[in-house]
Design a protein around this motif. Structure first.
Motif, PDB file in Angstrom:
ATOM      1  N   TYR A 146       8.025   0.597  -7.262  1.00  0.00           N
ATOM      2  CA  TYR A 146       9.392   0.773  -6.789  1.00  0.00           C
ATOM      3  C   TYR A 146       9.756  -0.379  -5.863  1.00  0.00           C
ATOM      4  O   TYR A 146       9.024  -0.688  -4.925  1.00  0.00           O
ATOM      5  N   ILE A 147      10.891  -0.998  -6.145  1.00  0.00           N
ATOM      6  CA  ILE A 147      11.367  -2.083  -5.286  1.00  0.00           C
ATOM      7  C   ILE A 147      12.412  -1.511  -4.333  1.00  0.00           C
ATOM      8  O   ILE A 147      13.266  -0.704  -4.718  1.00  0.00           O
ATOM      9  N   MET A 148      12.318  -1.883  -3.069  1.00  0.00           N
ATOM     10  CA  MET A 148      13.197  -1.323  -2.037  1.00  0.00           C
ATOM     11  C   MET A 148      13.332  -2.321  -0.889  1.00  0.00           C
ATOM     12  O   MET A 148      12.554  -3.284  -0.798  1.00  0.00           O
ATOM     13  N   LEU A 159       1.624  -6.814   5.644  1.00  0.00           N
ATOM     14  CA  LEU A 159       0.764  -6.076   4.714  1.00  0.00           C
ATOM     15  C   LEU A 159       1.349  -4.705   4.408  1.00  0.00           C
ATOM     16  O   LEU A 159       1.104  -4.150   3.325  1.00  0.00           O
ATOM     17  N   HIS A 160       2.128  -4.172   5.345  1.00  0.00           N
ATOM     18  CA  HIS A 160       2.621  -2.803   5.244  1.00  0.00           C
ATOM     19  C   HIS A 160       4.127  -2.745   4.980  1.00  0.00           C
ATOM     20  O   HIS A 160       4.757  -1.707   5.182  1.00  0.00           O
ATOM     21  N   GLY A 161       4.706  -3.872   4.542  1.00  0.00           N
ATOM     22  CA  GLY A 161       6.105  -3.872   4.138  1.00  0.00           C
ATOM     23  C   GLY A 161       7.101  -4.102   5.253  1.00  0.00           C
ATOM     24  O   GLY A 161       8.310  -3.973   5.042  1.00  0.00           O
ATOM     25  N   LEU A 180       5.255   1.044   9.749  1.00  0.00           N
ATOM     26  CA  LEU A 180       6.282   2.041   9.460  1.00  0.00           C
ATOM     27  C   LEU A 180       6.065   2.722   8.113  1.00  0.00           C
ATOM     28  O   LEU A 180       6.563   3.839   7.904  1.00  0.00           O
ATOM     29  N   ASN A 181       5.361   2.075   7.198  1.00  0.00           N
ATOM     30  CA  ASN A 181       5.115   2.709   5.896  1.00  0.00           C
ATOM     31  C   ASN A 181       4.404   4.047   6.051  1.00  0.00           C
ATOM     32  O   ASN A 181       4.666   5.002   5.321  1.00  0.00           O
ATOM     33  N   LYS A 193       3.840   1.222  -4.352  1.00  0.00           N
ATOM     34  CA  LYS A 193       3.130   1.849  -5.476  1.00  0.00           C
ATOM     35  C   LYS A 193       3.794   3.131  -5.929  1.00  0.00           C
ATOM     36  O   LYS A 193       3.962   3.379  -7.124  1.00  0.00           O
ATOM     37  N   ASP A 194       4.186   3.981  -4.958  1.00  0.00           N
ATOM     38  CA  ASP A 194       4.801   5.270  -5.277  1.00  0.00           C
ATOM     39  C   ASP A 194       5.649   5.723  -4.096  1.00  0.00           C
ATOM     40  O   ASP A 194       5.732   5.029  -3.074  1.00  0.00           O
ATOM     41  N   LEU A 195       6.281   6.880  -4.231  1.00  0.00           N
ATOM     42  CA  LEU A 195       7.185   7.372  -3.194  1.00  0.00           C
ATOM     43  C   LEU A 195       6.573   8.515  -2.401  1.00  0.00           C
ATOM     44  O   LEU A 195       7.276   9.346  -1.824  1.00  0.00           O
ATOM     45  N   THR A 196       5.250   8.540  -2.372  1.00  0.00           N
ATOM     46  CA  THR A 196       4.545   9.511  -1.524  1.00  0.00           C
ATOM     47  C   THR A 196       3.660   8.801  -0.502  1.00  0.00           C
ATOM     48  O   THR A 196       3.727   9.072   0.689  1.00  0.00           O
TER      49      THR A 196
END
Length: 543
Positions: A43-45, A71-73, A258-259, A306-309
């Motif tokens: 997923y791109i965000m 590393l964590h967006g 924050l991820n 990778k995913d939304l969880t």
């Protein structure tokens, strides 16, 4: 022209669909929605923005902080250089800005509003209204950083209000710091233009502030953890909230930023787009940051998860540059010329003697995960006309030692640390950053403090035989060393404290806030024990 193809999280449209994003020269050129049945991975965000953080508390200079955060967006931070400013003044702020510009991560610094934080401690610098104007007139200073002197705001301190007026004149947002400020006092605080608060510790406090027009930042850092108390507000007030860490130590930053907080909120059942607005969008809009929000013509700042969880980050892009991928940071270390202000001298065990004036002690009660303390009464343990630590009851001697000139150490007592032998010391002691130490005996206190003196800054655990240290040669707050090595070395020292009986998640972070006078109830400065409710010094002894 570069292209990335994935499931796109369109926050404004509250929609997720397969898409390709084309970007060039640091900007998004085109976003094309693909057929609905297109099967894509990831997923791109938009990237994450930490809405309030003191970079110094990572113990890393900004360029090294960036190497871990991406590393964590994390693509940007709203950063208050208050800590280094209290040591080195405007020179310290400029150091942070210039070092941050050497790496892709977008650091947005504020003008520190409270240097020194109070007049009840010894700091290394003073930034008055003229200095605030000098800073706020810069394009690379985007806001007036947290106004910690809330009594000064409420009761009309002339210099405080002059600083606030400068920020309003220059149309720059004003950050708040108002722990437990409620009712009429809160309305006075908000009325001067202060727009945010990250110090809420209860649901009702945060709700009152939001309903009176403030934006509340849910803080989850290394010391203060307020998510659990506040997250129920997200469902109704996400448009008025943001996420922040405030203070994040390197051994935690290496594992997530924050991820992790976003994943926690989603797993608690909060709506995806509410959470992502808080983590990605609201800080950009409130502070008017030049950070892309995944729209055509925006800066190409985005992440692939990778995913939304779990929100595990696969790739991070800043201005179209791939800066991290699957746990590997592509940001290189840069050359750093350290700055500092440190007067080293030797202390002795006798410097920490305290003559008994009563059998009753006024003791600081520290709580894990909270900056607020309580004042409790305990019995004094007296030996040879000296009140000593009572480790069996977890009543330990606490000291703050002036790092700017040779003075007699201030001494008080603290409960909640759990140390059984040895001592801990640090030159990170908010906000003036004198040396703060806690010890099971006076000799260990002297040993730990002298280690900090010799290193001209750092954190130290003394186990009774050996000192375990991380030197912090940049303002006594940070190191220019490799971020990954610093995280490992710091974690080793934290684990050493556990062997000494310490029961706190991050004892050095908690210890650092025991000198923060602007947060109640009882704290210690280099000048003495301080009552944060009455805002005046108080005796170590109860009648």
């Amino acid at each position: 022209m570069q292209k990335i193809t994935a499931n796109l999280i369109d926050i404004p449209k509250q929609s997720i669909y397969p898409a390709e994003v084309l970007f060039e020269s640091g900007r998004i050129i085109e976003i094309n929605e693909l057929p609905e049945n297109t099967e894509l991975e990831g997923y791109i965000m938009p990237g994450f923005v930490d809405a309030h953080v003191h970079i110094e508390s990572s113990m890393l200079v900004p360029s090294e902080f960036a190497r871990l955060a991406v590393l964590h967006g994390t693509v940007a931070t709203v950063s208050d250089p208050h800590e280094i400013a209290n040591v080195n003044g405007i020179e310290g702020v400029e150091f942070m800005i210039e070092n941050g510009k050497k790496v892709p991560l977008k650091f947005y610094f504020g003008a520190p509003s409270c240097v020194p934080a109070t007049n009840f401690e010894t700091a290394g610098a003073n930034i008055g209204p003229d200095g605030i104007r000098q800073l706020l007139e810069r394009d690379d200073i985007v806001y007036l950083a947290e106004m910690m002197n809330f009594p000064g705001v409420i009761y009309g301190d002339k210099e405080v209000h002059e600083k606030l007026a400068i920020a309003k004149e220059l149309r720059k947002p004003i950050d708040g710091h108002a722990p437990q400020v409620r009712g009429e006092d809160l309305l006075k605080y908000i009325d001067v233009g202060i727009s945010t608060d990250h110090e809420c510790t209860t649901f009702d406090e945060a709700k009152e502030k939001i309903q009176n027009g403030m934006l509340v930042q849910i803080r989850e850092g290394s010391a203060a953890k307020n998510y659990e108390a506040l997250h129920a507000l997200i469902d109704e007030y996400a448009s008025r909230m943001m996420f922040c860490t405030d203070d994040m130590h390197p051994n935690q930053l290496i594992h997530g930023h924050l991820n992790k907080l976003v994943a926690r909120a989603i797993n608690d059942g909060h709506e995806l787009f509410d959470v992502l607005n808080m983590a990605c969008v609201n800080p950009v809009l409130h502070y008017n940051l030049n950070v892309g929000l995944l729209r055509e013509n925006d800066p190409a700042d985005f992440i692939l998860v990778k995913d939304l969880t779990s929100f595990d980050v696969l790739q991070t892009y800043i201005d179209g540059e791939l800066v991290a991928q699957e746990g590997q940071s592509f940001i290189k270390s840069v050359e750093v010329k350290p700055i500092n202000k440190f007067y080293s001298y030797e202390v002795n065990a006798s410097d920490f003697r305290i003559k008994p004036e009563s059998k009753n002690l006024k003791v600081i009660l520290a709580e894990d995960g909270q900056l607020i303390t309580k004042a409790i009464q305990e019995s004094a343990l007296i030996e040879n006309d000296n009140v000593i630590s009572n480790s069996s009851e977890d009543i330990l001697k606490l000291t703050v030692v002036n790092r700017y000139s040779k003075e007699k150490p201030a001494v008080a007592f603290i409960k909640g640390i759990g140390l059984k032998n040895g001592a801990l010391a640090s030159s990170i002691a908010h906000d003036s950053h004198n040396i703060i130490a806690v010890g099971a005996d006076d000799e260990s206190l002297a040993k730990a403090v002298n280690e900090i003196m010799n290193n001209q800054g750092g954190v130290t655990a003394f186990d009774g035989e050996k000192v375990h240290s991380l030197a912090l040669g940049v303002a006594g707050l940070m190191t220019e060393a490799d971020a990954f090595e610093v995280a490992k070395d710091y974690e080793a020292i934290v684990q050493k404290t556990k062997q000494l009986g310490v029961n706190l998640h991050d004892p050095f972070m908690t210890l650092s806030f025991m000198a923060l006078l602007v947060i109640p109830e009882l704290k210690l400065s280099d000048k003495g024990l301080f009552d944060g409710k009455s805002f005046q010094f108080t005796s170590v002894f109860d009648a």
